[in-house]
Design an enzyme around this catalytic site. Structure first.
Site, PDB file in Angstrom:
ATOM      1  N   LYS A  14       0.826  -1.211   0.000  1.00 50.55           N
ATOM      2  CA  LYS A  14       0.000   0.000   0.000  1.00 50.55           C
ATOM      3  C   LYS A  14       0.865   1.268   0.000  1.00 50.55           C
ATOM      4  O   LYS A  14       0.594   2.193  -0.755  1.00 50.55           O
ATOM      5  CB  LYS A  14      -0.937   0.024   1.219  1.00 50.55           C
ATOM      6  CG  LYS A  14      -1.910  -1.150   1.281  1.00 50.55           C
ATOM      7  CD  LYS A  14      -2.876  -1.005   2.445  1.00 50.55           C
ATOM      8  CE  LYS A  14      -2.225  -1.029   3.819  1.00 50.55           C
ATOM      9  NZ  LYS A  14      -1.679  -2.344   4.229  1.00 50.55           N
ATOM     10  N   ARG A  89      -9.512   0.585   9.130  1.00 48.71           N
ATOM     11  CA  ARG A  89      -9.025  -0.749   9.469  1.00 48.71           C
ATOM     12  C   ARG A  89     -10.006  -1.524  10.333  1.00 48.71           C
ATOM     13  O   ARG A  89      -9.726  -2.663  10.694  1.00 48.71           O
ATOM     14  CB  ARG A  89      -7.715  -0.592  10.242  1.00 48.71           C
ATOM     15  CG  ARG A  89      -6.497  -1.204   9.563  1.00 48.71           C
ATOM     16  CD  ARG A  89      -5.313  -0.829  10.440  1.00 48.71           C
ATOM     17  NE  ARG A  89      -4.125  -1.568  10.155  1.00 48.71           N
ATOM     18  CZ  ARG A  89      -3.104  -1.105   9.434  1.00 48.71           C
ATOM     19  NH1 ARG A  89      -3.165   0.065   8.851  1.00 48.71           N
ATOM     20  NH2 ARG A  89      -2.019  -1.825   9.307  1.00 48.71           N
ATOM     21  N   ARG A 128      11.657  -6.020   4.815  1.00 51.47           N
ATOM     22  CA  ARG A 128      11.582  -4.578   5.074  1.00 51.47           C
ATOM     23  C   ARG A 128      12.198  -4.260   6.444  1.00 51.47           C
ATOM     24  O   ARG A 128      12.859  -3.235   6.614  1.00 51.47           O
ATOM     25  CB  ARG A 128      10.113  -4.124   5.022  1.00 51.47           C
ATOM     26  CG  ARG A 128       9.926  -2.626   5.207  1.00 51.47           C
ATOM     27  CD  ARG A 128       8.510  -2.190   4.888  1.00 51.47           C
ATOM     28  NE  ARG A 128       7.583  -2.508   5.957  1.00 51.47           N
ATOM     29  CZ  ARG A 128       6.258  -2.332   5.887  1.00 51.47           C
ATOM     30  NH1 ARG A 128       5.712  -1.870   4.788  1.00 51.47           N
ATOM     31  NH2 ARG A 128       5.481  -2.632   6.898  1.00 51.47           N
ATOM     32  N   ARG A 134      11.685  -0.026  11.263  1.00 50.81           N
ATOM     33  CA  ARG A 134      10.370  -0.166  11.902  1.00 50.81           C
ATOM     34  C   ARG A 134      10.400  -1.322  12.886  1.00 50.81           C
ATOM     35  O   ARG A 134      10.610  -2.470  12.508  1.00 50.81           O
ATOM     36  CB  ARG A 134       9.288  -0.401  10.840  1.00 50.81           C
ATOM     37  CG  ARG A 134       8.763   0.888  10.279  1.00 50.81           C
ATOM     38  CD  ARG A 134       7.662   0.641   9.298  1.00 50.81           C
ATOM     39  NE  ARG A 134       6.534  -0.106   9.854  1.00 50.81           N
ATOM     40  CZ  ARG A 134       5.373  -0.230   9.240  1.00 50.81           C
ATOM     41  NH1 ARG A 134       5.190   0.337   8.066  1.00 50.81           N
ATOM     42  NH2 ARG A 134       4.403  -0.930   9.785  1.00 50.81           N
ATOM     43  N   ARG A 146       0.231  -9.094  13.495  1.00 48.06           N
ATOM     44  CA  ARG A 146      -0.420  -8.072  12.668  1.00 48.06           C
ATOM     45  C   ARG A 146      -1.336  -8.722  11.636  1.00 48.06           C
ATOM     46  O   ARG A 146      -2.402  -8.205  11.324  1.00 48.06           O
ATOM     47  CB  ARG A 146       0.623  -7.186  11.991  1.00 48.06           C
ATOM     48  CG  ARG A 146       1.194  -6.167  12.968  1.00 48.06           C
ATOM     49  CD  ARG A 146       2.557  -5.682  12.568  1.00 48.06           C
ATOM     50  NE  ARG A 146       2.553  -4.997  11.287  1.00 48.06           N
ATOM     51  CZ  ARG A 146       3.644  -4.823  10.544  1.00 48.06           C
ATOM     52  NH1 ARG A 146       4.812  -5.323  10.946  1.00 48.06           N
ATOM     53  NH2 ARG A 146       3.566  -4.184   9.405  1.00 48.06           N
TER      54      ARG A 146
HETATM   55  P1  ADP Z   1       1.264  -2.109   7.819  1.00 49.18           P
HETATM   56  O1  ADP Z   1       0.187  -1.941   6.784  1.00 49.18           O
HETATM   57  O2  ADP Z   1       2.547  -2.585   7.249  1.00 49.18           O
HETATM   58  O3  ADP Z   1       0.834  -2.855   9.047  1.00 49.18           O
HETATM   59  P2  ADP Z   1       0.940   0.606   8.812  1.00 49.18           P
HETATM   60  O4  ADP Z   1       2.014   1.602   8.729  1.00 49.18           O
HETATM   61  O5  ADP Z   1      -0.307   0.848   8.036  1.00 49.18           O
HETATM   62  O6  ADP Z   1       1.681  -0.702   8.345  1.00 49.18           O
HETATM   63  O7  ADP Z   1       0.503   0.376  10.330  1.00 49.18           O
HETATM   64  C1  ADP Z   1       1.433   0.075  11.340  1.00 49.18           C
HETATM   65  C2  ADP Z   1       0.704  -0.078  12.686  1.00 49.18           C
HETATM   66  O8  ADP Z   1       0.056   1.178  13.015  1.00 49.18           O
HETATM   67  C3  ADP Z   1      -0.427  -1.099  12.723  1.00 49.18           C
HETATM   68  O9  ADP Z   1       0.038  -2.400  13.000  1.00 49.18           O
HETATM   69  C4  ADP Z   1      -1.304  -0.530  13.859  1.00 49.18           C
HETATM   70  O10 ADP Z   1      -0.786  -0.821  15.118  1.00 49.18           O
HETATM   71  C5  ADP Z   1      -1.211   0.969  13.668  1.00 49.18           C
HETATM   72  N1  ADP Z   1      -2.293   1.477  12.797  1.00 49.18           N
HETATM   73  C6  ADP Z   1      -2.133   2.052  11.570  1.00 49.18           C
HETATM   74  N2  ADP Z   1      -3.324   2.409  11.056  1.00 49.18           N
HETATM   75  C7  ADP Z   1      -4.270   2.052  11.972  1.00 49.18           C
HETATM   76  C8  ADP Z   1      -5.689   2.143  12.027  1.00 49.18           C
HETATM   77  N3  ADP Z   1      -6.393   2.667  11.024  1.00 49.18           N
HETATM   78  N4  ADP Z   1      -6.321   1.669  13.123  1.00 49.18           N
HETATM   79  C9  ADP Z   1      -5.642   1.142  14.135  1.00 49.18           C
HETATM   80  N5  ADP Z   1      -4.299   1.009  14.165  1.00 49.18           N
HETATM   81  C10 ADP Z   1      -3.605   1.470  13.087  1.00 49.18           C
END
Ligand code: ADP
Length: 194
Positions: A14, A89, A128, A134, A146
């Site tokens: 994404k 999400r 990654r 990260r 996750r």
């Molecule tokens: P990825 O898609 O690789 O998991 P993101 O950068 O989108 O990476 O998200 C990293 C973390 O940030 C998630 O595992 C979660 O803990 C938190 N997070 C991100 N977006 C949301 C959301 N919309 N609702 C709840 N937690 C979120």
């Protein structure tokens, strides 16, 4: 306005595709993951609280991310449209987003979902983690947690948009450029049918 959701599990590409899409279509990128990481980098109280949750592979509370998105929408009153990445999400977040967009007299044009096999996701995330810094990408246990959260809480968000016939699934394996070309073909089709 033209608003899209780029959807898919962690590691589906994404972030990579969002960077290319915002340039191509002149959209404002709203990534809740990036917004949270900038709070962490700034050592804000929200960032400190969020980091503890993110490092377990769990989702941060709905009200926190909904608040962040609401502020970001307010801060960009002249945007041509938004590309939502990593948001919504949960079903609660999806309903809140609809309400926020409704207030702006706009809506989601489509949810584009990137489909990638579980095995490929774990491989990409751990790779990654070798370079991204990260902390949630380093360890296989967190990466798997996750994916569990994704299946438990996030995958249902696609059903929410399916009832409005707004979901398009794109094969998310191949080169970055191949996947980008597939995305553009779909988005151009949506724009031409508006
Ligand atoms: P990825 O898609 O690789 O998991 P993101 O950068 O989108 O990476 O998200 C990293 C973390 O940030 C998630 O595992 C979660 O803990 C938190 N997070 C991100 N977006 C949301 C959301 N919309 N609702 C709840 N937690 C979120």
């Amino acid at each position: 306005m033209f608003n899209l959701i780029l959807f898919g599990p962690p590691g589906s590409g994404k972030g990579t595709q969002s960077e290319k899409l915002i340039t191509q279509y002149g959209l404002k990128h709203l990534s809740t993951g990036d917004l949270l990481r900038s709070e962490i980098a700034g050592k804000t109280p929200l960032g400190i609280e969020a980091k503890a949750i993110m490092d377990k592979g769990h989702l941060v509370p709905d009200e926190v991310v909904i608040g962040m998105i609401s502020s970001a929408l307010e801060a960009n009153p002249h945007a041509k449209g938004f590309l939502f990445d990593g948001f919504p999400r949960t079903s609660t977040q999806a309903e809140a987003l609809d309400k926020l967009l409704d207030l702006k007299k706009t809506s989601i044009a489509a949810m584009i979902a990137l489909a990638v096999s579980e095995e490929e996701l774990v491989k990409r995330l751990l790779k990654r983690g070798e370079t991204s810094g990260r902390s949630d990408d380093i360890n296989e246990g967190i990466v798997r947690e996750r994916l569990v959260e994704y299946h438990k809480k996030t995958s249902v968000v696609a059903d929410y948009y399916k009832q409005f016939d707004k979901v398009v699934v794109i094969a998310g394996e191949g080169t970055v450029d191949e996947i980008f070309a597939r995305l553009c073909k779909e988005i151009d089709g949506i724009l031409n049918n508006k």
